[in-house]
Scaffold this active site. Structure first.
Site, PDB file in Angstrom:
ATOM      1  N   ASP A 134      -7.940  -5.286   0.008  1.00 42.79           N
ATOM      2  CA  ASP A 134      -8.410  -6.054  -1.142  1.00 42.79           C
ATOM      3  C   ASP A 134      -8.092  -7.531  -1.026  1.00 42.79           C
ATOM      4  O   ASP A 134      -8.756  -8.364  -1.630  1.00 42.79           O
ATOM      5  CB  ASP A 134      -7.780  -5.501  -2.425  1.00 42.79           C
ATOM      6  CG  ASP A 134      -8.228  -4.083  -2.683  1.00 42.79           C
ATOM      7  OD1 ASP A 134      -9.418  -3.819  -2.495  1.00 42.79           O
ATOM      8  OD2 ASP A 134      -7.383  -3.245  -3.038  1.00 42.79           O
ATOM      9  N   HIS A 139       0.851  -1.191   0.000  1.00 41.64           N
ATOM     10  CA  HIS A 139       0.000   0.000   0.000  1.00 41.64           C
ATOM     11  C   HIS A 139       0.880   1.232   0.000  1.00 41.64           C
ATOM     12  O   HIS A 139       1.913   1.238   0.660  1.00 41.64           O
ATOM     13  CB  HIS A 139      -0.921   0.013   1.233  1.00 41.64           C
ATOM     14  CG  HIS A 139      -2.078   0.942   1.069  1.00 41.64           C
ATOM     15  ND1 HIS A 139      -1.974   2.290   1.317  1.00 41.64           N
ATOM     16  CD2 HIS A 139      -3.347   0.721   0.644  1.00 41.64           C
ATOM     17  CE1 HIS A 139      -3.135   2.858   1.061  1.00 41.64           C
ATOM     18  NE2 HIS A 139      -3.986   1.935   0.647  1.00 41.64           N
TER      19      HIS A 139
HETATM   20  N1  ACO Z   1       4.196  -7.846  -4.877  1.00 37.84           N
HETATM   21  C1  ACO Z   1       5.550  -7.913  -5.006  1.00 37.84           C
HETATM   22  N2  ACO Z   1       6.373  -6.855  -4.855  1.00 37.84           N
HETATM   23  C2  ACO Z   1       5.806  -5.671  -4.587  1.00 37.84           C
HETATM   24  C3  ACO Z   1       4.412  -5.521  -4.435  1.00 37.84           C
HETATM   25  C4  ACO Z   1       3.598  -6.667  -4.588  1.00 37.84           C
HETATM   26  N3  ACO Z   1       2.256  -6.582  -4.463  1.00 37.84           N
HETATM   27  N4  ACO Z   1       4.115  -4.228  -4.157  1.00 37.84           N
HETATM   28  C5  ACO Z   1       5.297  -3.589  -4.134  1.00 37.84           C
HETATM   29  N5  ACO Z   1       6.314  -4.457  -4.391  1.00 37.84           N
HETATM   30  C6  ACO Z   1       7.762  -4.145  -4.378  1.00 37.84           C
HETATM   31  C7  ACO Z   1       8.184  -3.372  -5.621  1.00 37.84           C
HETATM   32  O1  ACO Z   1       8.570  -4.221  -6.661  1.00 37.84           O
HETATM   33  C8  ACO Z   1       9.317  -2.536  -5.073  1.00 37.84           C
HETATM   34  O2  ACO Z   1      10.425  -3.382  -4.944  1.00 37.84           O
HETATM   35  P1  ACO Z   1      11.934  -2.788  -5.169  1.00 37.84           P
HETATM   36  O3  ACO Z   1      12.125  -1.790  -4.074  1.00 37.84           O
HETATM   37  O4  ACO Z   1      12.821  -3.977  -5.061  1.00 37.84           O
HETATM   38  O5  ACO Z   1      11.924  -2.148  -6.530  1.00 37.84           O
HETATM   39  C9  ACO Z   1       8.854  -2.185  -3.653  1.00 37.84           C
HETATM   40  O6  ACO Z   1       7.978  -3.272  -3.267  1.00 37.84           O
HETATM   41  C10 ACO Z   1       8.110  -0.871  -3.537  1.00 37.84           C
HETATM   42  O7  ACO Z   1       7.052  -0.865  -4.498  1.00 37.84           O
HETATM   43  P2  ACO Z   1       6.371   0.466  -5.072  1.00 37.84           P
HETATM   44  O8  ACO Z   1       5.670   0.133  -6.356  1.00 37.84           O
HETATM   45  O9  ACO Z   1       7.395   1.563  -5.112  1.00 37.84           O
HETATM   46  O10 ACO Z   1       5.339   0.804  -3.931  1.00 37.84           O
HETATM   47  P3  ACO Z   1       4.156   1.837  -4.056  1.00 37.84           P
HETATM   48  O11 ACO Z   1       3.919   2.328  -2.681  1.00 37.84           O
HETATM   49  O12 ACO Z   1       4.408   2.822  -5.125  1.00 37.84           O
HETATM   50  O13 ACO Z   1       2.939   0.915  -4.564  1.00 37.84           O
HETATM   51  C11 ACO Z   1       1.007  -0.457  -4.633  1.00 37.84           C
HETATM   52  C12 ACO Z   1       1.866   0.527  -3.808  1.00 37.84           C
HETATM   53  C13 ACO Z   1       0.636   0.149  -5.995  1.00 37.84           C
HETATM   54  C14 ACO Z   1      -0.280  -0.716  -3.874  1.00 37.84           C
HETATM   55  C15 ACO Z   1       1.807  -1.755  -4.834  1.00 37.84           C
HETATM   56  O14 ACO Z   1       2.196  -2.300  -3.587  1.00 37.84           O
HETATM   57  C16 ACO Z   1       1.060  -2.802  -5.669  1.00 37.84           C
HETATM   58  O15 ACO Z   1       1.130  -2.765  -6.906  1.00 37.84           O
HETATM   59  N6  ACO Z   1       0.332  -3.744  -4.989  1.00 37.84           N
HETATM   60  C17 ACO Z   1      -0.460  -4.732  -5.684  1.00 37.84           C
HETATM   61  C18 ACO Z   1      -1.776  -4.145  -6.130  1.00 37.84           C
HETATM   62  C19 ACO Z   1      -2.722  -3.879  -4.971  1.00 37.84           C
HETATM   63  O16 ACO Z   1      -2.931  -4.724  -4.125  1.00 37.84           O
HETATM   64  N7  ACO Z   1      -3.336  -2.682  -4.991  1.00 37.84           N
HETATM   65  C20 ACO Z   1      -4.310  -2.298  -3.979  1.00 37.84           C
HETATM   66  C21 ACO Z   1      -3.905  -1.064  -3.264  1.00 37.84           C
HETATM   67  S1  ACO Z   1      -5.046  -0.754  -1.965  1.00 37.84           S
HETATM   68  C22 ACO Z   1      -6.323   0.096  -2.658  1.00 37.84           C
HETATM   69  O17 ACO Z   1      -6.235   0.773  -3.632  1.00 37.84           O
HETATM   70  C23 ACO Z   1      -7.580  -0.053  -1.976  1.00 37.84           C
END
Ligand code: ACO
Length: 427
Positions: A373, A316
């Site tokens: 979610d 998140h």
């Molecule tokens: N699975 C695996 N790795 C992940 C995930 C995941 N779900 N989410 C983040 N990471 C990793 C990234 O690859 C990154 O790794 P790195 O540092 O080695 O490059 C690190 O964690 C940080 O990720 P960011 O994308 O920079 O985190 P951000 O805060 O921008 O993204 C987000 C948050 C979009 C929710 C992301 O975690 C994601 O895509 N999750 C899956 C989709 C999801 O569940 N969305 C629901 C959000 S809640 C809502 O809207 C109600």
């Protein structure tokens, strides 16, 4: 005495600039950068707004580190356990939990406003059957603005409230219309004798004529726990401060467009799988994984920097400890497990992913915890709601948040059209 200002030095010119620090009642204080460009001729660069406050607000507060979420100062756990969704709607719109008289009046008005103009039904009939319900829902809400087209310049509290109550009341009916259209069954109208959530579930599940689908356990009317579970899901989704879709709603509000078009834009923004679409993707991913013994393989894919695969329902932008809404839903999921027939293979896959990820260095070091979610998809599946309807259900819950934020924006006399700048790197 500590000076409440922030000094920036431009090392190219040696000039210093001082900006006031605005005090937050909770959460980080904010450096007031409104005159930054005027002072320096420079823009600040923050494309995903990770460090930028775009407004002042007294509606919802999140402490991502502590895993705290409050509506108008009241903890989400308290609202989810001891109040209904309609009470939370009233709270968001008015700032207080309704008295019993206020609640009766609010509930009655919502019931009466749930009906849709017949013309809207004709519009739905024009959409292809295989359209995603988020597309027909967004179009349906835009179409609503053609039936209530005198709402561009409202600035009186009673008009705001009427407009808000109308959209809150009609959204579940439009969502149920979108669903019934997508599976080719006739629309049914709301039932004024039923409360908000029971009415919606009935419009989703009833056969033409009103009889309900039989559950896997043979039970053919709604169970109290099903209504309560969905009502809680609505409450948990009701608002979430300046998330992507709310930012879109405020952006559209800033142009002076119709409020229902602003809500429709919020719906479109929510559709994406990085936002509200994640709940649908969670179940799709669990189905794709297919069995518990394949979980490790997909965890490895999620960890592989060369692979774009992500575990849906994990991580998140704001919660870097745990998502308090996820905690409430985990408790609810356990209760439902006892009372309803849940898809056991799906549950088993979800539990295995949760167990591995919560103990894995990759997920721990990046603060990747299950978000709302991750659990809502499994619960909605237990409530016989197909996955294409998960994000529309999120829309029902979030509509009150969008409209409350829209009203707050409109009432703020200092608000202006949203117009970010850019770092030009072209010819
Ligand atoms: N699975 C695996 N790795 C992940 C995930 C995941 N779900 N989410 C983040 N990471 C990793 C990234 O690859 C990154 O790794 P790195 O540092 O080695 O490059 C690190 O964690 C940080 O990720 P960011 O994308 O920079 O985190 P951000 O805060 O921008 O993204 C987000 C948050 C979009 C929710 C992301 O975690 C994601 O895509 N999750 C899956 C989709 C999801 O569940 N969305 C629901 C959000 S809640 C809502 O809207 C109600």
């Amino acid at each position: 005495m500590i000076e409440n200002t922030f000094t920036l030095i431009n090392n190219r010119t040696g000039k210093q600039y001082k900006y006031n620090i605005l005090n937050a009642t909770k959460g980080p204080d904010v450096v007031d950068m409104r005159k930054f460009f005027q002072d320096t001729g420079l823009f600040s660069y923050d494309p995903a707004y990770t460090s930028t406050a775009s407004c002042t607000s007294d509606i919802t507060f999140i402490d991502g580190k502590k895993g705290e979420l409050t509506y108008r100062g009241i903890a989400i756990e308290e609202l989810a356990s001891n109040h209904t969704y309609l009470e939370s709607c009233f709270l968001l719109l008015n700032g207080n939990i309704p008295s019993s008289e206020e609640l009766i009046e609010f509930d009655l008005e919502i019931r009466h406003r749930a009906f849709l103009h017949e013309g809207l039904r004709n519009i739905f009939n024009a959409f292809p059957d295989n359209a995603h319900p988020m597309a027909t829902l967004s179009a349906g809400v835009t179409a609503l603005s053609t039936f209530y087209n005198d709402h561009l310049e409202i600035d009186d509290e009673q008009e705001y409230q009427e407009m808000a109550r109308r959209i809150i009341a009609k959204i579940p009916t439009i969502v149920a219309f979108a669903y019934r259209h997508s599976i080719g069954i006739p629309f049914i109208q709301p039932n004024i004798d039923l409360g908000f959530t029971e009415n919606f579930l009935t419009m989703m599940r009833a056969y033409p004529g009103g009889k309900m689908h039989r559950r896997a356990d043979g039970y053919d009317s709604l169970k109290e726990i099903e209504i309560r579970a969905l009502d809680t899901i609505f409450t948990l989704h009701a608002d979430h401060e300046q998330n992507a879709s709310t930012t879109v709603v405020r952006g559209v509000a800033s142009t002076g467009a119709h409020p229902y078009v602003a809500i429709s834009s919020g719906i479109s923004a929510l559709w994406g799988r990085a936002h509200g679409g994640a709940n649908e993707s969670v179940i799709a991913q669990l189905e794709m994984i297919g069995s518990v013994d394949r979980v490790e393989e997909f965890i490895a894919k999620a960890k592989d920097p060369e692979d774009s695969f992500r575990l849906m329902g994990f991580g998140h932008r704001v919660y870097k400890n745990f998502d308090p809404r996820a905690k409430v839903l985990k408790g609810l999921q356990d209760k439902l497990k006892e009372e309803l027939t849940l898809d056991s293979e799906l549950m088993a896959i979800a539990s295995k992913i949760e167990e591995i990820a919560l103990n894995d260095e990759y997920f721990i070091s990046r603060n990747l915890y299950p978000n709302i979610d991750f659990y809502s998809g499994v619960i909605l599946t237990a409530l016989q709601i197909p996955k294409s309807m998960f994000t529309p259900i999120f829309v029902i819950g979030r509509t009150v948040g969008w409209i409350t934020q829209w009203i707050e924006f409109k009432k703020d006399k200092t608000s202006k059209i949203a117009r970010p700048r850019q770092l030009y790197i072209g010819e």
